[in-house]
Motif scaffolding. Sequence first.
Motif, PDB file in Angstrom:
ATOM      1  N   ASN A   1      -7.671  -6.834   2.585  1.00  0.00           N
ATOM      2  CA  ASN A   1      -8.835  -6.196   3.195  1.00  0.00           C
ATOM      3  C   ASN A   1      -9.173  -6.826   4.542  1.00  0.00           C
TER       4      ASN A   1
ATOM      5  N   ILE B   1       0.863  -1.180   0.000  1.00  0.00           N
ATOM      6  CA  ILE B   1       0.000   0.000   0.000  1.00  0.00           C
ATOM      7  C   ILE B   1       0.902   1.233   0.000  1.00  0.00           C
TER       8      ILE B   1
ATOM      9  N   ARG C   1      -6.137  -9.129  -2.804  1.00  0.00           N
ATOM     10  CA  ARG C   1      -6.834  -8.015  -2.168  1.00  0.00           C
ATOM     11  C   ARG C   1      -7.770  -8.478  -1.050  1.00  0.00           C
TER      12      ARG C   1
ATOM     13  N   LEU D   1      -8.488   1.706   4.102  1.00  0.00           N
ATOM     14  CA  LEU D   1      -7.415   1.759   3.106  1.00  0.00           C
ATOM     15  C   LEU D   1      -6.975   3.190   2.817  1.00  0.00           C
ATOM     16  N   GLU D   2      -7.918   4.116   2.702  1.00  0.00           N
ATOM     17  CA  GLU D   2      -7.558   5.488   2.331  1.00  0.00           C
ATOM     18  C   GLU D   2      -6.797   6.217   3.434  1.00  0.00           C
TER      19      GLU D   2
ATOM     20  N   ASP E   1       0.393   5.551  -0.348  1.00  0.00           N
ATOM     21  CA  ASP E   1      -0.498   6.708  -0.517  1.00  0.00           C
ATOM     22  C   ASP E   1      -1.959   6.282  -0.653  1.00  0.00           C
ATOM     23  N   GLY E   2      -2.353   5.280   0.123  1.00  0.00           N
ATOM     24  CA  GLY E   2      -3.736   4.839   0.114  1.00  0.00           C
ATOM     25  C   GLY E   2      -4.138   4.018  -1.082  1.00  0.00           C
ATOM     26  N   LYS E   3      -3.174   3.589  -1.900  1.00  0.00           N
ATOM     27  CA  LYS E   3      -3.451   2.798  -3.096  1.00  0.00           C
ATOM     28  C   LYS E   3      -2.802   1.415  -2.960  1.00  0.00           C
ATOM     29  N   ILE E   4      -3.529   0.391  -3.381  1.00  0.00           N
ATOM     30  CA  ILE E   4      -3.019  -0.986  -3.321  1.00  0.00           C
ATOM     31  C   ILE E   4      -2.103  -1.243  -4.516  1.00  0.00           C
ATOM     32  N   LEU E   5      -0.924  -1.817  -4.239  1.00  0.00           N
ATOM     33  CA  LEU E   5       0.019  -2.196  -5.286  1.00  0.00           C
ATOM     34  C   LEU E   5      -0.132  -3.694  -5.530  1.00  0.00           C
ATOM     35  N   ASP E   6      -0.917  -4.052  -6.532  1.00  0.00           N
ATOM     36  CA  ASP E   6      -1.274  -5.453  -6.764  1.00  0.00           C
ATOM     37  C   ASP E   6      -0.053  -6.318  -7.093  1.00  0.00           C
TER      38      ASP E   6
END
Length: 286
Positions: free
Chosen positions: A195, A174, A191, A205-206, A176-181
């Motif tokens: 979660n 993660i 994911r 998450l945000e 900046d609040g974004k998931i790196l898949d």
Amino acid sequence: MPDWLNILIRSLVSIVFVFLLTKLIGKRQLSQMTFFEYTVGIALGDLAAMIADDLSGPMYKGILAMSVYAGFPILLGWLALKNKTVRNFVEGKATILIKDGKVMEDNLKKERMSSDELLEHLRLKNAFRVADVEFALMEPNGKVSVLMKSQNQPITPKHLGVTVAPETEPQTVIMDGKILDESLATRGFNRGWLNTELSKAGVLLENVFIGQVDTNGQLFLDLYDDLIQVPQPQTLKLTYLTLQKCQADLEIFALSVQDAAAKRRYEQEAARLKQVLNDVTHLLTC
């Protein structure tokens, strides 16, 4: 051509050329400069400023001078890679400052280092007593390397005869609040798992600035709000407690059953699980 436009063009050309030359010289110019490389860097900066400011002379003369200044350390670096004599002459050799716990005063004078400076370098290496130091030397780049005496070195798993699992690079899943898949898949998770872990921690998450997964599959979170305390992962400790409970249950079963064969079987399994616990305690309780 107006003078201001001429200066602008010359400045842009000199800046771009300095950038290209420093890239050719290499990263050592920035991180581990020798004294010669340091002076070359200053000379390049001065020449670049002269190219931009001296409107009377042609630009190519300044660029030629910069090329010579940059080409010489590149040539010396190449020769140093091929020949140790050249390398010793260009980069210098390490100087022994402390040997077998004894300060080499003559070498200190040779490097123009006072006793106060030596003690300062030792303190930066967490060596507050000269008597605790087995070996110290000044590297060609001016840094001091210190080897503590064996009895003063920190204890490692190797000293204790303990084998630990190899560590691998933690994956940032993660940012900046974004998931790196891609990073998440590298650790073998998806994911859904992420979660679930966020729900366990009670975090949205945000609100996550950085999230990393270590070798053991534990998720560590850093939030935008530094006042919020995120609970530390307990996966390993919970695994250890679960194994302890299973081992205790087997011992209880061994005491409660009447059949001799079943009792012996439970006792054997309890002993095996106890041995497993002994082997993994240092891994699960760190």
